[in-house]
Motif scaffolding. Structure first.
Motif, PDB file in Angstrom:
ATOM      1  N   LYS A 172      11.791  57.565 -18.856  1.00  0.00           N
ATOM      2  CA  LYS A 172      10.401  57.695 -18.398  1.00  0.00           C
ATOM      3  C   LYS A 172       9.452  56.896 -19.289  1.00  0.00           C
ATOM      4  CE  LYS A 172       8.227  61.695 -18.787  1.00  0.00           C
ATOM      5  NZ  LYS A 172       7.726  63.060 -18.456  1.00  0.00           N
ATOM      6  N   SER A 176       7.419  53.762 -17.869  1.00  0.00           N
ATOM      7  CA  SER A 176       5.970  53.886 -17.948  1.00  0.00           C
ATOM      8  C   SER A 176       5.359  52.649 -18.595  1.00  0.00           C
ATOM      9  CB  SER A 176       5.602  55.139 -18.743  1.00  0.00           C
ATOM     10  OG  SER A 176       4.205  55.262 -18.876  1.00  0.00           O
ATOM     11  N   SER A 182       1.515  56.022 -15.391  1.00  0.00           N
ATOM     12  CA  SER A 182       1.356  57.196 -16.258  1.00  0.00           C
ATOM     13  C   SER A 182       2.522  58.171 -16.100  1.00  0.00           C
ATOM     14  CB  SER A 182       0.047  57.914 -15.918  1.00  0.00           C
ATOM     15  OG  SER A 182       0.133  58.484 -14.620  1.00  0.00           O
ATOM     16  N   ASP A 183       2.624  59.103 -17.023  1.00  0.00           N
ATOM     17  CA  ASP A 183       3.678  60.116 -16.986  1.00  0.00           C
ATOM     18  C   ASP A 183       3.603  60.963 -15.718  1.00  0.00           C
ATOM     19  OD1 ASP A 183       4.562  59.226 -19.409  1.00  0.00           O
ATOM     20  OD2 ASP A 183       3.913  60.978 -20.565  1.00  0.00           O
ATOM     21  N   GLU A 184       2.416  61.137 -15.166  1.00  0.00           N
ATOM     22  CA  GLU A 184       2.239  61.959 -13.976  1.00  0.00           C
ATOM     23  C   GLU A 184       2.825  61.309 -12.731  1.00  0.00           C
ATOM     24  OE1 GLU A 184      -0.300  61.278 -16.160  1.00  0.00           O
ATOM     25  OE2 GLU A 184       0.045  63.217 -17.154  1.00  0.00           O
ATOM     26  N   GLN A 185       3.207  60.038 -12.828  1.00  0.00           N
ATOM     27  CA  GLN A 185       3.730  59.326 -11.657  1.00  0.00           C
ATOM     28  C   GLN A 185       5.253  59.328 -11.611  1.00  0.00           C
ATOM     29  OE1 GLN A 185       0.680  56.002 -12.651  1.00  0.00           O
ATOM     30  NE2 GLN A 185       1.250  55.592 -10.522  1.00  0.00           N
TER      31      GLN A 185
END
Length: 414
Positions: A172, A176, A182-185
């Motif tokens: 991740k 990224s 972003s981490d949320e994706q």
């Protein structure tokens, strides 16, 4: 291509791409693969969605044979620039691909949810992390002309995905950085190409016509060498005497499956004539046979990371190590600190000697279990690095994601 033509092409393609963002998009997915193949992560998600009817899944390709084959099997598939291919690309809510949106249609994707399943694990620097080699200017153009060239010729490389999969925190972090998201994706889970055969049976092994008395099956799957983009030289025939190798394999009752990278597939054609060497380069992919092979030989490819999940042994044939390190993309610094998944082989003689030693190993269950136990510590460390979230099935996570998007859409005011 002169500057005026570049500007005209840029203006036209960007206009089409911008306009595609205004078309209404319905709850369906258009899916595709690099080189217009039917392969890799998007293939297995497509097959899963077709079988489970999670949502309408449509395969897009420029290869007529691929489209015809899928249609013959009762699967929905269209040519990229056919009327229906364009219609679905312009109106689908989800774009699912293994490399870039051009796997489907790079000019009609604006406004869609772009799900990049990628096709490997980050050992070599990827995308915006690339710091050397021929791909550097694609992501880091410097002069005005280079920037215009990048916008025109490499439009899809600069379109960021909305969602990716990460089977570990390490992956991740690298995705990224490389894709600038972003981490949320991310969904933290396994990959469709390996999760598929834990849920569905593979028939790929039945395609092989192994020589009689075959005791061991070896898969040789080297990485793409991007430093050889503009040369017709067959580096594999320079590194390997395939005639001598064939004789050795016959004596040892071993069979070698040859799988070159899609970008080098043409180099495999002349290597299909040798006994006990089977060219599987033109198969869709080889994930359906990884659980059956005895040995994987690769080099700088991340395929070995997928193979960690199976019982095969792993070796690395690095015949051009110095050249590769100097001319091709650099590896990420963390790679040098990884425990070795297998032995390094440098010369053809090294390869021959190793295969002879491997042939002498007893293939009884007790010995295989002992080998697995001895290398278990290394494999466990590598599994933790790359497959931290392996227990979370990619299909369950992606099914939930698209269903949540559908619920969100129904709640929006008309």
């Amino acid at each position: 291509m002169n500057a005026i033509l570049l500007f005209i092409r840029f203006a036209i393609t960007q206009l089409i791409y911008t306009l595609s963002g205004f078309t209404p998009r319905s709850h369906k997915a258009v899916m595709g693969c690099y080189k217009d193949k039917f392969a890799d992560n998007s293939k297995y998600l497509f097959l899963h969605w077709q079988q489970q009817q999670t949502l309408r899944a449509i395969w897009i390709s420029a290869d007529k044979q691929v489209v015809k084959r899928l249609q013959t099997q009762g699967l929905e598939a269209y040519l990229r620039w056919s009327l229906l291919g364009v219609w679905h690309a312009a109106t689908a809510k989800f774009y699912v691909y293994n490399s870039y949106i051009g796997d489907v249609n790079q000019y009609l994707a604006k406004g869609a949810v772009k799900i990049n399943l990628w096709h490997g694990s980050p050992l070599k620097q990827i995308e915006f992390d690339i710091s050397n080699g021929p791909l550097f200017q694609v992501y880091h153009p410097e002069s005005l002309s280079q920037k215009l060239m990048a916008k025109v010729l490499y439009h899809q490389q600069h379109v960021r995905p909305n969602l990716m999969l990460a089977p570990s925190d390490k992956v991740k972090k690298l995705f990224s950085s490389g894709f600038r998201i972003s981490d949320e994706q991310f969904l933290t889970c396994g990959n469709p190409r390996t999760d598929y055969y834990q849920r569905y049976k593979s028939k790929d092994w039945l395609q092989l016509k192994l020589p009689p008395n075959t005791r061991q099956v070896i898969l040789y799957a080297p990485s793409w060498r991007d430093s050889h983009l503009n040369t017709a030289t067959n580096i594999y025939t320079q590194a390997i005497d395939f005639e001598r190798l064939s004789v050795q394999l016959q004596k040892s009752n071993q069979c070698l499956l040859l799988r070159l990278h899609p970008n080098e597939a043409h180099l495999a054609t002349e290597l299909s004539q040798y006994p006990n060497i089977i060219n599987v380069t033109f198969w869709d992919d080889i994930y359906g046979i990884l659980e059956k092979i005895d040995l994987l030989i690769t080099d700088y490819s991340s395929l070995y990371i997928d193979a960690l999940q199976y019982s095969c042994e792993i070796a690395f044939f690095l015949f051009d190590k110095a050249h590769y390190q100097a001319e091709c993309r650099s590896e990420y610094p963390y790679v040098a600190k990884l425990p070795k998944a297998g032995i390094d082989l440098i010369t053809f003689k090294d390869l021959q000697d190793y295969l002879n030693e491997f042939a002498d190993k007893q293939e009884d269950l007790t010995q295989r279990e002992a080998i697995n136990w001895l290398r278990g510590s290394t494999r466990n460390r590598l599994m933790n690095t790359f497959w931290q979230y392996k227990s979370r099935c990619a299909f369950d996570c992606l099914d939930a994601f698209v269903q949540d998007k559908q619920i969100e859409a129904t709640k929006k005011p008309a």
